[in-house]
Design an enzyme around this catalytic site. Structure first.
Site, PDB file in Angstrom:
ATOM      1  N   ASP A 195       0.744  -1.143   0.059  1.00 54.86           N
ATOM      2  CA  ASP A 195       0.085  -0.323   0.207  1.00 54.86           C
ATOM      3  C   ASP A 195       0.816   0.933   0.150  1.00 54.86           C
ATOM      4  OD1 ASP A 195      -2.297   1.866   0.656  1.00 54.86           O
ATOM      5  OD2 ASP A 195      -3.416  -0.244   0.878  1.00 54.86           O
ATOM      6  N   HIS A 270      -3.239   3.312  -4.676  1.00 56.16           N
ATOM      7  CA  HIS A 270      -2.484   2.674  -3.224  1.00 56.16           C
ATOM      8  C   HIS A 270      -1.131   2.209  -3.388  1.00 56.16           C
ATOM      9  CE1 HIS A 270      -5.927   2.861  -0.444  1.00 56.16           C
ATOM     10  NE2 HIS A 270      -6.662   2.531  -1.377  1.00 56.16           N
ATOM     11  N   GLU A 337     -10.214   2.469  -5.061  1.00 61.14           N
ATOM     12  CA  GLU A 337      -9.578   3.738  -4.540  1.00 61.14           C
ATOM     13  C   GLU A 337      -8.735   4.243  -5.358  1.00 61.14           C
ATOM     14  OE1 GLU A 337     -11.226   4.234  -0.144  1.00 61.14           O
ATOM     15  OE2 GLU A 337      -9.329   3.285  -0.584  1.00 61.14           O
ATOM     16  N   TRP A 403     -17.033  -4.956  -1.008  1.00 63.37           N
ATOM     17  CA  TRP A 403     -16.669  -4.088  -0.170  1.00 63.37           C
ATOM     18  C   TRP A 403     -17.796  -3.009   0.175  1.00 63.37           C
ATOM     19  CZ3 TRP A 403     -14.145   0.776   1.069  1.00 63.37           C
ATOM     20  CH2 TRP A 403     -13.921   1.434  -0.050  1.00 63.37           C
ATOM     21  N   TRP A 480      -7.719  -3.308   8.771  1.00 65.63           N
ATOM     22  CA  TRP A 480      -6.958  -2.321   8.079  1.00 65.63           C
ATOM     23  C   TRP A 480      -5.973  -1.713   9.044  1.00 65.63           C
ATOM     24  CZ3 TRP A 480      -6.745  -2.343   2.941  1.00 65.63           C
ATOM     25  CH2 TRP A 480      -7.728  -3.020   2.176  1.00 65.63           C
TER      26      TRP A 480
HETATM   27  C1  ACM Z   1     -10.961  -0.919   0.624  1.00 67.43           C
HETATM   28  O1  ACM Z   1     -11.468  -0.625   1.475  1.00 67.43           O
HETATM   29  N1  ACM Z   1     -10.250   0.360  -0.132  1.00 67.43           N
HETATM   30  C2  ACM Z   1     -10.694  -1.929   0.034  1.00 67.43           C
END
Ligand code: ACM
Ligand code: ZN
Length: 618
Positions: A195, A270, A337, A403, A480
């Site tokens: 990331d 990312h 994203e 998600w 996360w």
């Molecule tokens: C994510 O939560 N950006 C997969």
């Protein structure tokens, strides 16, 4: 007559026994069916354990480790059948058994314990259910209750994702949690390896990825969202990575535990750590562009260029090594994203857009994903992507992680459009969100995801036809890492919510029961987690407090609540800590402004279960 009375007594005793037995065992995840017989198998050092010859290499050392660590027993292990009079535990394969893959039949009788399954996973899972009948003390001899358990998983995908980019966690931590999670029948470990804030996997062809990309400037102690970008001159001391040897060790360890490791390399967004390591993958050589690994927050300029051929050639090199290293048929390429603002200005990106008649940057993302998909397919892997990869032309043949349920509807569109889909609903399964009143929890995103909400989640949307529902592979909880720098904090977020997710993924909704599950946590599993030295959260026992101030009457109506069932709230208004001798909460009450309310949740034995909640009324 005496005979008649004896048989009544006998049945009464069995009935009594059954009741005691049924209450004593707290299986998680709850099996499909359990019936107790009243017999017992005396498990002691004279017990022989027999496993199928083809699995002796995988299973024997694992069983030996667990019988020793759970019970202090050194048993005899073999693939040879036991003698008729030998007390034994037999692990047996039977392809014709009517259970799903990874399901099992566990039969405990006075003379033997037999675990039958169609596959390795079933034998492993049957053993986990058996282990949950063992006492918590290291006791040497155990009376295993006579019982028949027939059990199959609801879903083949029962996952946990861990983000080790935002905060690196060492290999030993990963091993520990594969061990604990697999005992709850979790079978997929999704490893978010890259990331903006760190690249965590050695790629031999591209050494900068870990020489530079795995390390960032130190901003420890500064809030994640307020960190200033790193400069080129600063030392980069925070980070770490896994060597390919580390990865092989984790894969082998997980295989014994019926866990598949799914690597994720997150592109095209990312990717700040990636472009910091290899700046030529960025859209343009802006003189003042920052090519340092991100230290926190959201990283701008974090997408790789979607127009340069070198991007795809580079990713091919990465994907080849990842594909060779991980035996899983899946390879996750992220796709979420992506900030496309640079793509809009980049001559390479715009060139590809024109050449391919792409109407906007969404279609350019889709073009990128399809090129990467070709690379993944050439490695004979199935690509997984977050649900953003559905946009534009989509990615036929890929598997989707849905998600954004609740904001969009990927949980419906992906299976309807034919995609195999894994449910990772951020509102129910992002266990990085705090799990109790925010003022009583460690820092995290200001969204509350209590244990009961994870447990209540139904992964299958009612809109799907049976055929579409069959495309749903399963469910996964995601941790996360922005707010979890330490191992203790990660564990606190993982447990017990990972256990709730494990039951959502394994158990048929018909056998789910929140009251049973929360009681199982208190009565058994918290102690089991303690034995594994896991720093779990007791937030489910926190009392939520709120009040409404009636300024006219100079009084407040105070409301207390709990997500639990069957425990009592006691409170005080005097500043003292409540006990079961304090006032029992029976409904909202009136208190004077400025009163300090202290409330706690107590079990039937009168023990305080969680932390005390304190609020001072205005
Ligand atoms: C994510 O939560 N950006 C997969
Ligand atoms: Zn570009």
């Amino acid at each position: 007559m005496i005979k008649y009375l004896r048989s009544i007594l006998f049945f009464l005793m069995i009935g009594f026994n059954l009741q005691v037995v049924a209450q004593e065992y707290h299986f998680v995840p709850q099996p499909e069916s359990v019936s107790f017989s009243g017999d017992a198998f005396v498990l002691d050092k004279n017990t022989k354990v027999v496993v199928p010859k083809k699995f002796q290499g995988l299973l024997i050392s694992y069983l030996a480790e667990k019988f020793y660590s759970d019970l202090g027993l050194n048993l005899t292990y073999s693939y040879r059948n036991p003698a008729i009079d030998e007390k034994h535990i037999l692990f047996k394969l039977d392809k014709s058994l009517s259970v799903k893959d990874e399901g099992y039949l566990l039969e405990v009788q006075a003379a033997s314990i037999v675990v039958t399954a169609k596959d390795y996973g079933g034998l492993f899972n049957g053993f986990q259910t058996l282990r949950q009948t063992f006492p918590l003390e290291n006791s040497g001899t155990v009376n295993v209750p006579g019982m028949t358990v027939k059990d199959s998983p609801r879903f083949g995908w029962r996952g946990i994702m861990l983000d080790v980019s935002r905060h690196f966690q060492p290999k030993e931590f990963i091993l520990k949690h594969i061990d604990v999670l697999s005992s709850y029948k979790v079978n997929k470990f999704h490893w978010h390896l890259t990331d903006d804030q760190g690249w965590r996997i050695e790629i031999k062809k591209y050494p900068n990825l870990t020489e530079k990309g795995a390390w960032r400037a130190d901003r420890v102690g500064i809030s994640w969202w307020q960190r200033e970008e790193a400069t080129a001159e600063e030392p980069k001391t925070v980070g770490g990575f896994y060597t390919q040897e580390d990865i092989k060790e984790v894969i082998a360890y997980a295989k014994v535990r019926n866990v598949e490791i799914i690597p994720e390399i997150d592109v095209p967004g990312h990717s700040k750590a990636l472009v910091a390591s290899y700046p030529h993958l960025f859209c343009y050589d802006e003189a003042d562009a920052n090519f340092e690994v991100a230290v926190g927050g959201k990283a701008p300029d974090n997408a790789v260029c979607a127009g340069k051929d070198t991007t795809y050639e580079f990713l091919e090199g990465v994907i080849e090594e990842i594909a060779a290293l991980f035996p899983s048929k899946y390879l996750h390429i992220g796709g979420d994203e992506c900030n496309k603002s640079n793509w809009k200005k980049c001559p390479y990106c715009q060139g590809v857009k024109t050449e391919n008649n792409l109407k906007d940057e969404e279609e350019l993302q889709s073009h990128f994903i399809q090129r990467v998909h070709k690379i993944v397919k050439a490695q004979k892997k199935t690509m997984i992507g977050w649900d953003e990869i559905l946009s534009g032309q989509g990615a036929p043949g890929a598997t989707i992680m849905a998600w954004r349920r609740g904001t969009y509807t990927p949980e419906i569109t992906a299976p309807k459009e034919g995609y195999p889909t894994i449910m990772t609903s951020y509102k129910h399964m992002y266990i990085s969100q705090v799990q109790g009143p925010t003022f009583m929890e460690p820092e995290g995103p200001k969204v509350v995801l209590p244990l009961s909400k994870v447990y209540a989640h139904e992964p299958l949307p009612p809109e799907l036809t049976p055929e579409e529902a069959n495309r749903v592979l399963g469910n996964e909880a995601c941790l996360w890492g922005e707010f979890t720098p330490t191992q203790d904090h990660c564990e606190y977020m993982l447990y017990p919510r990972a256990l709730a997710s494990a039951e959502v993924s394994w158990s048929d909704p018909k056998v789910k029961d929140w009251k049973r599950f929360q009681t199982a946590m208190e009565a058994s599993h918290f102690k089991r987690l303690e034995r594994e030295q896991v720093n779990y959260a007791k937030s489910l026992f926190t009392v939520y407090a709120s009040y409404a101030l009636d300024e006219l009457e100079s009084e407040a109506h105070v409301y207390l609540s709990t997500e639990t069932v069957g425990y009592d709230i006691f409170y005080t208004t005097t500043g003292e800590d409540p006990t079961t001798a304090s006032i029992k909460y029976e409904g909202d009450f009136i208190a004077a402004p400025k009163t300090l309310i202290k409330a706690g949740l107590f079990n039937k034995e009168g023990s305080l279960l969680g932390k005390l909640t304190e609020i001072r009324l205005k």
